[in-house]
Scaffold this motif. Structure first.
Motif: not given
Length: 242
Positions: A70-75, A83-87, A222-229
């Motif tokens: 869900a991206g808790y705490g972020l957009d 969303a990063i995968l979609q991009s 945000v940087e963490g989610h880039k790594i997760v993606a």
């Protein structure tokens, strides 16, 4: 990715060609007589819309999870890993739509309950990311395993062609060695037993690293989610049609 052309398309395309020819004759001063086969403005619009539908048809990647997804705490529309995968997919001009179906606080029991509604839509790739909240609440391992298996069974029953990715999770050591070890093996066991794609640890290179997590120490920045993606992409990429 082009969808199957509707049965009526050959007739519509024929009428569209006549429309082009008629336009040419008008420009040359030759006015074709009106007949039942003449394409009207509304029919021309219908042809255009049908063609656009074919061009824009995509396959669906559904990310089904908890606050990580869900991206808790972020957009979530920009910063969460779906969303990063979609991009990433858009940059490669691939015909896939990524749907974020993450719910903060979701357990495997909650996911099992809402799955029937989720499965009403066509899904080509189903990323299953649940279990962390079970572990943090100390839910019996057998219950978590059974819920995850039930979710996998339901997906395979409702949509046999859907490809499944199971995202593994790990717990902090304060939950006790026996429990954390048993929890970790649930995911690898289920992936092997069901012969589905597997991400050993979705928070690889993120979990436990302070600068890549928000103040709660649990949810990625945000940087963490880039790594997760990127971790997800390594498993997802071979499953896509290029």
């Amino acid at each position: 990715m082009l969808s199957k052309i509707p049965d009526q398309m050959p007739y519509k395309i024929l009428k569209f060609c006549y429309f082009i020819l008629a336009s040419f004759l008008w420009s040359c001063g030759e006015h074709p007589s009106t007949s039942p086969n003449t394409t009207t403005a509304s029919e021309a619009t219908e042809i255009k819309e049908s063609t656009e539908d074919i061009k824009t048809a995509t396959k669906t990647i559904l990310c089904f999870g908890d606050s990580i997804t869900a991206g808790y705490g972020l957009d979530d529309t920009v910063d969460a890993y779906p969303a990063i995968l979609q991009s990433k997919i858009d940059s490669l001009d691939l015909a896939y739509t990524v749907i974020n179906s993450g719910v903060s606080g979701e357990t495997t029991a909650g996911g099992k309950s809402r799955l029937p509604w989720i499965m009403k839509q066509p899904i080509d790739i189903f990323l299953l990311e649940l279990g962390a909240n079970d572990g943090l609440r100390g839910i019996p391992l057998a219950e978590t395993r059974a819920n995850l298996q039930a979710i996998i069974d339901m997906i395979q029953e409702k949509s046999p062609d859907t490809q499944i990715i199971l995202a593994g999770m790990q717990l902090p050591p304060n939950m006790g060695q026996e429990y954390t070890t048993g929890f970790r093996t649930i995911f690898s066991d289920l992936a092997k037993q069901n012969n589905i794609a597997f991400i050993p640890f979705i928070l690889k290179d993120v979990g436990g690293i302070a600068e890549l997590n928000q103040n709660d120490g649990i949810h990625p920045t945000v940087e963490g989610h880039k790594i997760v993606a990127q971790t997800v992409w390594e498993v997802l990429k071979p499953m896509l049609d290029f």
